[in-house]
Scaffold this motif. Structure first.
Motif, mmCIF file in Angstrom:
data_model
loop_
_atom_site.group_PDB
_atom_site.id
_atom_site.type_symbol
_atom_site.label_atom_id
_atom_site.label_comp_id
_atom_site.label_asym_id
_atom_site.label_seq_id
_atom_site.Cartn_x
_atom_site.Cartn_y
_atom_site.Cartn_z
ATOM 1 N N PRO A 1 26.185 63.674 -16.571
ATOM 2 C CA PRO A 1 26.478 64.466 -15.368
ATOM 3 C C PRO A 1 25.434 65.544 -15.091
ATOM 4 N N ALA A 2 24.809 66.090 -16.145
ATOM 5 C CA ALA A 2 23.796 67.127 -15.937
ATOM 6 C C ALA A 2 22.621 66.586 -15.131
ATOM 7 N N LEU A 3 22.270 65.312 -15.348
ATOM 8 C CA LEU A 3 21.181 64.710 -14.568
ATOM 9 C C LEU A 3 21.631 64.370 -13.153
ATOM 10 N N ASP A 4 22.892 64.064 -12.982
ATOM 11 C CA ASP A 4 23.397 63.729 -11.656
ATOM 12 C C ASP A 4 23.126 64.865 -10.677
ATOM 13 N N GLY A 5 23.271 66.096 -11.146
ATOM 14 C CA GLY A 5 23.013 67.235 -10.283
ATOM 15 C C GLY A 5 21.553 67.468 -9.987
ATOM 16 N N LEU A 6 20.676 66.731 -10.701
ATOM 17 C CA LEU A 6 19.232 66.898 -10.529
ATOM 18 C C LEU A 6 18.584 65.670 -9.888
ATOM 19 N N ARG A 7 19.388 64.756 -9.418
ATOM 20 C CA ARG A 7 18.864 63.441 -9.019
ATOM 21 C C ARG A 7 17.808 63.517 -7.918
ATOM 22 N N ARG A 8 17.849 64.548 -7.069
ATOM 23 C CA ARG A 8 16.892 64.638 -5.963
ATOM 24 C C ARG A 8 15.721 65.568 -6.266
ATOM 25 N N ARG A 9 15.643 66.044 -7.463
ATOM 26 C CA ARG A 9 14.499 66.877 -7.850
ATOM 27 C C ARG A 9 13.325 65.995 -8.275
ATOM 28 N N ARG B 1 6.481 60.681 -21.929
ATOM 29 C CA ARG B 1 7.442 60.323 -20.883
ATOM 30 C C ARG B 1 6.838 59.572 -19.701
ATOM 31 N N ARG B 2 5.713 60.044 -19.139
ATOM 32 C CA ARG B 2 4.991 59.340 -18.075
ATOM 33 C C ARG B 2 5.872 59.006 -16.874
ATOM 34 N N LEU B 3 6.635 59.973 -16.441
ATOM 35 C CA LEU B 3 7.420 59.809 -15.218
ATOM 36 C C LEU B 3 6.508 59.899 -14.001
ATOM 37 N N PHE B 4 6.939 59.323 -12.891
ATOM 38 C CA PHE B 4 6.153 59.379 -11.667
ATOM 39 C C PHE B 4 6.376 60.738 -11.011
ATOM 40 N N PRO B 5 5.349 61.589 -10.954
ATOM 41 C CA PRO B 5 5.544 62.958 -10.460
ATOM 42 C C PRO B 5 5.876 63.023 -8.974
ATOM 43 N N SER B 6 5.495 61.997 -8.215
ATOM 44 C CA SER B 6 5.756 62.018 -6.773
ATOM 45 C C SER B 6 7.159 61.527 -6.428
ATOM 46 N N LEU B 7 7.906 61.065 -7.439
ATOM 47 C CA LEU B 7 9.240 60.520 -7.207
ATOM 48 C C LEU B 7 10.312 61.441 -7.780
ATOM 49 N N THR B 8 11.477 61.411 -7.172
ATOM 50 C CA THR B 8 12.612 62.160 -7.700
ATOM 51 C C THR B 8 13.152 61.458 -8.953
ATOM 52 N N VAL B 9 14.079 62.134 -9.607
ATOM 53 C CA VAL B 9 14.753 61.528 -10.764
ATOM 54 C C VAL B 9 15.378 60.201 -10.359
ATOM 55 N N GLU B 10 16.126 60.213 -9.264
ATOM 56 C CA GLU B 10 16.809 58.992 -8.829
ATOM 57 C C GLU B 10 15.812 57.899 -8.473
ATOM 58 N N GLU B 11 14.731 58.245 -7.817
ATOM 59 C CA GLU B 11 13.736 57.241 -7.428
ATOM 60 C C GLU B 11 13.064 56.635 -8.653
ATOM 61 N N ASN B 12 12.812 57.422 -9.686
ATOM 62 C CA ASN B 12 12.262 56.878 -10.927
ATOM 63 C C ASN B 12 13.198 55.816 -11.514
ATOM 64 N N LEU B 13 14.492 56.098 -11.499
ATOM 65 C CA LEU B 13 15.461 55.157 -12.064
ATOM 66 C C LEU B 13 15.621 53.926 -11.190
ATOM 67 N N LEU B 14 15.648 54.107 -9.877
ATOM 68 C CA LEU B 14 15.790 52.962 -8.975
ATOM 69 C C LEU B 14 14.596 52.023 -9.067
ATOM 70 N N LEU B 15 13.408 52.595 -9.233
ATOM 71 C CA LEU B 15 12.212 51.764 -9.372
ATOM 72 C C LEU B 15 12.310 50.910 -10.626
ATOM 73 N N ALA B 16 12.759 51.505 -11.730
ATOM 74 C CA ALA B 16 12.914 50.744 -12.971
ATOM 75 C C ALA B 16 13.974 49.667 -12.828
ATOM 76 N N ALA B 17 15.084 50.006 -12.176
ATOM 77 C CA ALA B 17 16.149 49.018 -11.984
ATOM 78 C C ALA B 17 15.663 47.844 -11.149
ATOM 79 N N GLY B 18 14.836 48.132 -10.146
ATOM 80 C CA GLY B 18 14.321 47.071 -9.290
ATOM 81 C C GLY B 18 13.362 46.134 -9.999
ATOM 82 N N ASN B 19 12.723 46.644 -11.069
ATOM 83 C CA ASN B 19 11.785 45.813 -11.827
ATOM 84 C C ASN B 19 12.410 45.213 -13.083
ATOM 85 N N GLY B 20 13.696 45.495 -13.290
ATOM 86 C CA GLY B 20 14.345 45.056 -14.519
ATOM 87 C C GLY B 20 15.225 43.834 -14.344
#
Length: 230
Positions: free
Chosen positions: A119-127, A85-104
């Protein structure tokens, strides 16, 4: 069409792939199967540019892209969901997605839409992304790739280590992606699941393609023989 032609690649003195010719057409789902160490992950990494390969050995719609960087290939519409998976541990769920969108690229898979679809991820977006369960992290990793609006998504070990419920959730999202015409390559240890979700398959053994065909016509005896090299 995304294609490799006689692609050879490896790591330093170790050669992992030998003259691999492979293709996936727009809107197609291709399964890539094989035992551990067969070269599946190396093939995906060579396609996206994280493992060096000869310029002419990887082409997109007939144009050589083997010498292009990873970010250039992402902008061309080739995205990887990496093993682990290699997600960025210092970023929230939403920040991981926004970073990808900005580079896409611009397209239908916006961050807002991804949260609506899951919807299950929506409730976790700031984790923190790495504070989630393995299945949730895998969904975030897949969403991160989709946020770049790719034409081709390469998924490396999408169900490894996940519970059956989590695997169903991941494949449910993959089905939505497939139905919108995004092409996919699935590296998967669960051979039956991979064949059931794909149009065609390739079986790698020791860095070489030893079997390929239509998934619905696969002979499981031949596949097992090719998979284990017996």
């Amino acid at each position: 069409m995304l294609r490799t032609e006689r692609l050879s690649a490896g790591y330093g003195m170790f050669q992992a792939l030998f003259d691999v010719s492979f293709h996936v057409a727009p809107g197609e789902v291709v399964a890539l199967i094989g035992a551990n160490g067969a070269g599946k992950s190396t093939l995906l990494r060579a396609i996206v540019g994280s493992v060096p390969a000869a310029r002419d050995s990887v082409t997109l719609d007939g144009t050589p892209v083997g010498g292009c960087s990873e970010i250039e290939r992402l902008h061309m519409g080739i995205a990887l969901v990496p093993e682990g998976r290699r997600l960025f541990p210092s970023l929230t769920v939403e920040e991981n997605l926004l970073l990808a969108a900005g580079n896409g690229r611009p397209g239908p898979w916006t961050v807002a839409r991804l949260f609506r679809e899951l919807p299950a991820l929506d409730g976790l977006r700031r984790r923190p992304a790495t504070a989630l369960s393995g299945g949730q992290q895998q969904l975030v990793a897949l969403c991160r790739a989709l946020a770049s609006n790719p034409h081709y998504v390469l998924c490396d070990e999408v169900s490894l280590g996940l519970s059956p419920v989590a695997v169903d959730a991941v494949y449910g999202l993959l089905a939505k992606v497939r139905n919108e015409g995004v092409a996919m390559v699935l590296v998967e240890q669960n051979v039956r699941r991979a064949l059931g979700a794909s149009h065609r398959y390739y079986c790698l053994q020791k860095g070489r393609i030893v079997l390929e065909g239509a998934s619905r016509e696969a002979d499981y005896g031949r596949v097992a023989t090719a998979y284990f090299g017996v």
